[in-house]
Design a protein around this motif. Structure first.
Motif, PDB file in Angstrom:
ATOM      1  N   LEU A  35       0.827  -1.203   0.000  1.00 60.04           N
ATOM      2  CA  LEU A  35       0.000   0.000   0.000  1.00 60.04           C
ATOM      3  C   LEU A  35       0.864   1.257   0.000  1.00 60.04           C
ATOM      4  O   LEU A  35       0.585   2.212  -0.740  1.00 60.04           O
ATOM      5  CB  LEU A  35      -0.944  -0.011   1.211  1.00 60.04           C
ATOM      6  N   GLU A  38       2.427   1.595  -3.495  1.00 63.28           N
ATOM      7  CA  GLU A  38       1.422   2.057  -4.464  1.00 63.28           C
ATOM      8  C   GLU A  38       1.129   3.541  -4.259  1.00 63.28           C
ATOM      9  O   GLU A  38       0.986   4.299  -5.218  1.00 63.28           O
ATOM     10  CB  GLU A  38       0.148   1.225  -4.331  1.00 63.28           C
ATOM     11  N   THR A  39       1.059   3.967  -3.000  1.00 62.70           N
ATOM     12  CA  THR A  39       0.803   5.374  -2.689  1.00 62.70           C
ATOM     13  C   THR A  39       1.933   6.259  -3.203  1.00 62.70           C
ATOM     14  O   THR A  39       1.690   7.289  -3.847  1.00 62.70           O
ATOM     15  CB  THR A  39       0.634   5.562  -1.167  1.00 62.70           C
ATOM     16  N   LYS A  42       1.859   6.459  -7.025  1.00 59.02           N
ATOM     17  CA  LYS A  42       0.827   7.367  -7.516  1.00 59.02           C
ATOM     18  C   LYS A  42       1.200   8.820  -7.256  1.00 59.02           C
ATOM     19  O   LYS A  42       0.947   9.702  -8.088  1.00 59.02           O
ATOM     20  CB  LYS A  42      -0.523   7.044  -6.879  1.00 59.02           C
ATOM     21  N   ILE A  63      -4.200  10.025  -0.859  1.00 55.34           N
ATOM     22  CA  ILE A  63      -3.884   9.062  -1.924  1.00 55.34           C
ATOM     23  C   ILE A  63      -3.938   7.645  -1.380  1.00 55.34           C
ATOM     24  O   ILE A  63      -4.508   6.738  -2.001  1.00 55.34           O
ATOM     25  CB  ILE A  63      -2.492   9.353  -2.542  1.00 55.34           C
ATOM     26  N   MET A  64      -3.374   7.440  -0.182  1.00 52.63           N
ATOM     27  CA  MET A  64      -3.344   6.109   0.414  1.00 52.63           C
ATOM     28  C   MET A  64      -4.758   5.625   0.716  1.00 52.63           C
ATOM     29  O   MET A  64      -5.110   4.481   0.410  1.00 52.63           O
ATOM     30  CB  MET A  64      -2.504   6.099   1.692  1.00 52.63           C
ATOM     31  N   ASN A  66      -7.595   6.546  -0.661  1.00 47.98           N
ATOM     32  CA  ASN A  66      -8.306   6.275  -1.911  1.00 47.98           C
ATOM     33  C   ASN A  66      -7.797   5.001  -2.581  1.00 47.98           C
ATOM     34  O   ASN A  66      -8.576   4.235  -3.156  1.00 47.98           O
ATOM     35  CB  ASN A  66      -8.209   7.461  -2.858  1.00 47.98           C
ATOM     36  N   THR A  67      -6.512   4.753  -2.502  1.00 48.20           N
ATOM     37  CA  THR A  67      -5.932   3.529  -3.054  1.00 48.20           C
ATOM     38  C   THR A  67      -6.465   2.314  -2.314  1.00 48.20           C
ATOM     39  O   THR A  67      -6.849   1.317  -2.924  1.00 48.20           O
ATOM     40  CB  THR A  67      -4.393   3.575  -2.965  1.00 48.20           C
ATOM     41  N   SER A  70     -10.115   1.722  -3.291  1.00 42.10           N
ATOM     42  CA  SER A  70     -10.206   1.160  -4.643  1.00 42.10           C
ATOM     43  C   SER A  70      -9.830  -0.315  -4.661  1.00 42.10           C
ATOM     44  O   SER A  70     -10.507  -1.127  -5.296  1.00 42.10           O
ATOM     45  CB  SER A  70      -9.291   1.918  -5.604  1.00 42.10           C
ATOM     46  N   GLN A  71      -8.752  -0.669  -3.964  1.00 41.26           N
ATOM     47  CA  GLN A  71      -8.332  -2.068  -3.907  1.00 41.26           C
ATOM     48  C   GLN A  71      -9.358  -2.922  -3.185  1.00 41.26           C
ATOM     49  O   GLN A  71      -9.647  -4.046  -3.599  1.00 41.26           O
ATOM     50  CB  GLN A  71      -6.968  -2.187  -3.220  1.00 41.26           C
TER      51      GLN A  71
END
Length: 167
Positions: A35, A38-39, A42, A63-64, A66-67, A70-71
């Motif tokens: 995570l 990915e953050t 992005k 961002i984290m 929302n990521t 979404s996941q």
């Protein structure tokens, strides 16, 4: 922050503060690392959307979050099973067959006799309800409170159950 490497360096410094936030969302260390990665990925790809002088950590937390959402939604959709087969009621019944002994043990006349043996103030609301009247309609037609209607139907059912279980 003129270059990507400068921004990347600033992100790396902020990454340590992301770990506790990530652990609140996912409990697995590997999932936390994924995570965070990915953050940061992005954030680096969208560095042009970050306004200098604003709160970088808050931007990264957003961002984290929302990521993660979404996941989570993607995984939920992936695990949802939609049955598109026709409605086959007995598909897995196998040896679990339940027989309705009421049909063989009671005759229609026994049921009618049991209903007719009820006191009239129980029988009338019960039969009206059986014929499809709503509680409110029964109360209005018999000019009694709705609570009384419900109580009388309940008592009628209870008495019928007792009488028919002995039959």
């Amino acid at each position: 922050m003129n270059s990507t490497s400068d921004f990347g360096h600033i992100l790396q410094e902020a990454a340590a503060s992301l770990r506790p936030f990530a652990f609140r969302m996912v409990k697995d260390k590997e999932a936390v690392d994924d995570l965070i990665q990915e953050t940061l990925y992005k954030a680096l790809n969208n560095k042009d959307k970050f306004s200098a002088g604003t709160n970088l950590k808050a931007w990264l937390y957003t961002i984290m979050k929302n990521t993660f959402i979404s996941q989570y939604q993607k995984n939920s959709r992936r695990q949802t099973f939609v049955d598109t087969t026709e409605n086959q009621h007995f598909i897995n019944s196998g040896e679990r067959i339940a027989y309705n002994d009421a049909l063989s043990n009671l005759s229609t006349q026994e049921i009618i006799d049991a209903i007719e043996s009820l006191a009239e103030h129980y029988r009338v609301p019960f039969l009206m309800y059986y014929r499809g009247f709503k509680y409110q309609e029964i109360a209005e037609r018999l000019d009694i409170p709705i609570g009384t209607v419900k109580n009388r139907i309940h008592i009628a059912r209870k008495q019928l159950k007792e009488k028919l279980s002995k039959a």
